[in-house]
Design a protein around this motif. Structure first.
Motif, PDB file in Angstrom:
ATOM      1  N   ALA A 380       0.958  -1.296   0.047  1.00 41.05           N
ATOM      2  CA  ALA A 380      -0.048   0.130  -0.080  1.00 41.05           C
ATOM      3  C   ALA A 380       0.872   1.404   0.075  1.00 41.05           C
ATOM      4  CB  ALA A 380      -1.013   0.103   1.572  1.00 41.05           C
ATOM      5  N   ARG A 381       1.919   1.220   0.686  1.00 41.19           N
ATOM      6  CA  ARG A 381       2.889   2.508   0.848  1.00 41.19           C
ATOM      7  C   ARG A 381       3.469   2.645  -0.530  1.00 41.19           C
ATOM      8  NH1 ARG A 381       6.200   4.501   6.076  1.00 41.19           N
ATOM      9  NH2 ARG A 381       5.834   6.171   4.832  1.00 41.19           N
ATOM     10  N   GLU A 382       4.007   1.632  -1.244  1.00 34.35           N
ATOM     11  CA  GLU A 382       4.658   1.632  -2.568  1.00 34.35           C
ATOM     12  C   GLU A 382       3.630   2.640  -3.529  1.00 34.35           C
ATOM     13  OE1 GLU A 382       5.627  -2.084  -4.145  1.00 34.35           O
ATOM     14  OE2 GLU A 382       7.071  -2.287  -2.331  1.00 34.35           O
ATOM     15  N   LEU A 383       2.367   2.268  -3.383  1.00 27.13           N
ATOM     16  CA  LEU A 383       1.165   2.866  -4.440  1.00 27.13           C
ATOM     17  C   LEU A 383       1.003   4.338  -3.826  1.00 27.13           C
ATOM     18  CD1 LEU A 383      -1.403  -0.045  -4.498  1.00 27.13           C
ATOM     19  CD2 LEU A 383       0.249   0.705  -6.495  1.00 27.13           C
ATOM     20  N   ALA A 384       0.777   4.469  -2.619  1.00 24.98           N
ATOM     21  CA  ALA A 384       0.596   5.727  -1.871  1.00 24.98           C
ATOM     22  C   ALA A 384       1.911   6.825  -2.259  1.00 24.98           C
ATOM     23  CB  ALA A 384       0.435   5.460  -0.419  1.00 24.98           C
ATOM     24  N   PHE A 385       3.031   6.172  -1.992  1.00 25.16           N
ATOM     25  CA  PHE A 385       4.331   6.785  -2.506  1.00 25.16           C
ATOM     26  C   PHE A 385       4.106   7.509  -3.768  1.00 25.16           C
ATOM     27  CE2 PHE A 385       8.526   7.350  -4.147  1.00 25.16           C
ATOM     28  CZ  PHE A 385       9.133   8.248  -3.291  1.00 25.16           C
ATOM     29  N   GLU A 386       3.818   6.783  -4.977  1.00 24.79           N
ATOM     30  CA  GLU A 386       3.718   7.150  -6.141  1.00 24.79           C
ATOM     31  C   GLU A 386       2.757   8.369  -6.319  1.00 24.79           C
ATOM     32  OE1 GLU A 386       2.788   3.914  -8.973  1.00 24.79           O
ATOM     33  OE2 GLU A 386       4.311   2.503  -8.051  1.00 24.79           O
ATOM     34  N   THR A 387       1.620   8.140  -5.730  1.00 27.77           N
ATOM     35  CA  THR A 387       0.650   9.466  -5.890  1.00 27.77           C
ATOM     36  C   THR A 387       1.143  10.617  -5.258  1.00 27.77           C
ATOM     37  OG1 THR A 387      -1.158   7.642  -6.038  1.00 27.77           O
ATOM     38  CG2 THR A 387      -1.877   9.819  -5.315  1.00 27.77           C
ATOM     39  N   MET A 388       1.830  10.274  -4.071  1.00 27.67           N
ATOM     40  CA  MET A 388       2.335  11.660  -3.105  1.00 27.67           C
ATOM     41  C   MET A 388       3.264  12.432  -3.905  1.00 27.67           C
ATOM     42  SD  MET A 388       0.083  12.233  -0.958  1.00 27.67           S
ATOM     43  CE  MET A 388       0.886  13.379  -0.576  1.00 27.67           C
ATOM     44  N   ARG A 389       4.021  11.675  -4.598  1.00 28.45           N
ATOM     45  CA  ARG A 389       5.319  12.029  -5.536  1.00 28.45           C
ATOM     46  C   ARG A 389       4.640  13.224  -6.578  1.00 28.45           C
ATOM     47  NH1 ARG A 389       7.591   7.735  -8.498  1.00 28.45           N
ATOM     48  NH2 ARG A 389       5.671   8.082  -9.834  1.00 28.45           N
ATOM     49  N   ASP A 390       3.621  12.548  -7.286  1.00 28.63           N
ATOM     50  CA  ASP A 390       2.877  13.347  -8.219  1.00 28.63           C
ATOM     51  C   ASP A 390       2.126  14.513  -7.672  1.00 28.63           C
ATOM     52  OD1 ASP A 390       3.732  11.417  -9.915  1.00 28.63           O
ATOM     53  OD2 ASP A 390       1.915  10.710 -10.606  1.00 28.63           O
ATOM     54  N   VAL A 391       1.584  14.230  -6.620  1.00 32.88           N
ATOM     55  CA  VAL A 391       0.710  15.524  -5.905  1.00 32.88           C
ATOM     56  C   VAL A 391       1.835  16.561  -5.605  1.00 32.88           C
ATOM     57  CG1 VAL A 391      -0.367  16.049  -3.884  1.00 32.88           C
ATOM     58  CG2 VAL A 391      -1.328  13.943  -4.998  1.00 32.88           C
ATOM     59  N   ARG A 392       2.854  16.034  -4.632  1.00 30.92           N
ATOM     60  CA  ARG A 392       3.825  17.134  -4.232  1.00 30.92           C
ATOM     61  C   ARG A 392       4.361  17.902  -5.411  1.00 30.92           C
ATOM     62  NH1 ARG A 392       6.535  12.646  -1.670  1.00 30.92           N
ATOM     63  NH2 ARG A 392       5.256  12.094   0.246  1.00 30.92           N
ATOM     64  N   GLU A 393       4.766  17.245  -6.635  1.00 32.13           N
ATOM     65  CA  GLU A 393       5.227  17.911  -7.752  1.00 32.13           C
ATOM     66  C   GLU A 393       4.148  18.877  -8.298  1.00 32.13           C
ATOM     67  OE1 GLU A 393       6.843  17.038 -12.404  1.00 32.13           O
ATOM     68  OE2 GLU A 393       6.356  15.254 -10.880  1.00 32.13           O
ATOM     69  N   ALA A 394       2.861  18.276  -8.182  1.00 34.84           N
ATOM     70  CA  ALA A 394       2.045  19.427  -8.946  1.00 34.84           C
ATOM     71  C   ALA A 394       1.470  20.375  -8.087  1.00 34.84           C
ATOM     72  CB  ALA A 394       0.756  18.546  -8.891  1.00 34.84           C
ATOM     73  N   MET A 395       1.888  20.201  -6.841  1.00 34.17           N
ATOM     74  CA  MET A 395       1.468  21.325  -5.625  1.00 34.17           C
ATOM     75  C   MET A 395       2.907  22.413  -5.573  1.00 34.17           C
ATOM     76  SD  MET A 395      -1.203  19.793  -3.132  1.00 34.17           S
ATOM     77  CE  MET A 395      -1.442  21.307  -2.368  1.00 34.17           C
ATOM     78  N   GLY A 396       3.928  21.717  -6.418  1.00 36.34           N
ATOM     79  CA  GLY A 396       5.179  22.779  -6.184  1.00 36.34           C
ATOM     80  C   GLY A 396       5.963  22.519  -4.842  1.00 36.34           C
ATOM     81  N   LEU A 397       5.874  21.243  -4.307  1.00 38.04           N
ATOM     82  CA  LEU A 397       6.292  20.913  -2.846  1.00 38.04           C
ATOM     83  C   LEU A 397       7.668  19.994  -3.085  1.00 38.04           C
ATOM     84  CD1 LEU A 397       3.182  20.452  -0.913  1.00 38.04           C
ATOM     85  CD2 LEU A 397       4.736  22.288  -0.753  1.00 38.04           C
TER      86      LEU A 397
END
Length: 400
Positions: A380-397
């Motif tokens: 679950a963490r592997e999948l969550a990590f992928e999403t959060m990487r994209d979310v952080r990038e999109a939000m400039g973080l």
């Protein structure tokens, strides 16, 4: 664009009963053969209403996981994990809270409804108001596009869809998005690129939903596109930006037909349950002492099955011939209430037997359960990590 993925969770409320089995677990067991499934223990959600008694949650977590496994949820087919072991849920919840209009949360039908139902508790907390947002984060972090819910939960899925749409609209506009999307269209090849443009125009100018479906199917069939280009084309299609979060669909499940021992809905609060792994003697005693049609005071009094809680059990457990036998025997006083109850006792015990056997294996070796959950949390963490990487990038973080 996204894998057909199902996400579902349950609050840890201790040992599960037959209502949970017929209402949720039987459906999970079916879904695990049809989709990629993630099933999680919603322990943070339990804190929204039990924040003052957290001690009961831990034991309830393990009892519930054993019940899932006993019922037939298969860890080789589904990922089982605990919400609080995947801290990315909390990070996404926090980031989404920055852009979620307060009115969206206050309008949720369950917000006022639950406050009235649990009026003895102080639920004027931020956590309780925000729990639909945490629920949305649970779904969006795995890009789950199918969420099994009953009718009453559909507004939560609609809220999650609106949230994903708002996020994609706010943060999906990468620099040079249009140019990159048009370059990706060319990669489809002449014929497909022309079809994509036609379908996109039909959807954006006429709101043609069929054109949208056809265009999505066209993109899903493209093997030569990078993930980034595919996401851009999905966003470009709908007039938005890059699709970062997937909009989930509600996978409607039939309401549980499992009644309680008194004819009301089976629920711990009504004290009318049969636990999934309850002792055989206890199950038999509970069913034998169930109330019946009040008109049948004596063995010779005829009755009406529809007025008897035992009949509700026959509707769940008996085949047609058995139901006819009950109808005939009850209305003519040809059978007594104890005779009517015996086939129900036999059917419930037969259903529970393999559950007890499977559960015993895990109770004899609790490390098996811990290992299953540990593996599930890692996946679950592997999948969550992928999403959060994209979310952080999109939000400039994603600055280092």
């Amino acid at each position: 664009m996204f894998t057909e993925r199902v996400l579902s969770g349950m609050r840890p409320t201790g040992s599960l009963h037959l209502g949970h089995y017929h209402g949720v677990l039987k459906n999970w067991i079916k879904l695990q053969h049809e989709y990629e499934c993630l099933f999680f223990v919603a322990d943070w959600h339990a804190l929204t209403t039990h924040y003052d008694t957290p001690g009961i949650i831990e034991q309830s977590v393990w009892d519930m996981v054993i019940d899932w496994l006993a019922a037939g949820v298969d860890p080789s087919r589904a990922t089982l994990f605990i919400q609080s072991r995947v801290p990315e849920h909390a990070e996404l919840h926090l980031l989404l809270s920055m852009m979620t209009p307060l009115g969206w949360l206050e309008r949720m039908p369950t917000y006022k409804d639950q406050q009235e139902k649990l009026s003895g508790k102080d639920l004027s907390t931020y956590g309780f108001l925000g729990y639909p947002l945490l629920q949305a984060a649970d779904i969006l972090i795995y890009r789950a596009n199918q969420v099994p819910v009953g009718e009453d939960q559909v507004p939560h899925i609609e809220f999650t869809r609106e949230l994903a749409r708002r996020f994609n609209h706010l943060y999906g506009r990468e620099p040079g998005f249009e140019e990159k999307a048009e370059a990706a269209v060319k990669k489809l090849g002449g014929k497909r690129a022309k079809l994509y443009e036609e379908l996109r125009t039909r959807y954006q100018q006429e709101g043609d939903e069929k054109a949208l479906e056809s265009a999505r199917a066209l993109l899903n069939d493209q093997q030569n596109l990078s993930l980034g280009d595919r996401e851009r084309l999905f966003g470009y299609l709908e007039g938005g930006g890059k699709m970062i979060l997937a909009e989930p669909q509600a996978l409607l499940t039939a309401a549980s037909k499992m009644p309680g021992l008194d004819g009301q809905k089976m629920s711990k609060s009504y004290n009318n349950t049969i636990s999934l792994r309850e002792d055989e003697d206890s199950v038999a005693k509970k069913i034998r002492t169930m109330p019946t049609d009040p008109a049948r005071i004596r063995r010779t009094d005829p009755g009406t099955p529809e007025k008897c809680p035992v009949w509700q059990f026959h509707l769940v457990y008996s085949e047609e011939s058995r139901k006819e036998w009950v109808q005939q025997g009850c209305t003519t006083a040809g059978i007594g209430c104890l005779e009517c109850k015996q086939p129900v006792i036999d059917a419930v015990l037969e259903e529970q037997r393999p559950m007890r056997e499977r559960a015993q294996m895990y109770m004899d070796d609790p490390t098996q359960v811990r290992n299953i959950i540990s593996d599930g949390c890692e996946k679950a963490r592997e999948l969550a990590f992928e999403t959060m990487r994209d979310v952080r990038e999109a939000m400039g973080l994603n600055y280092g």
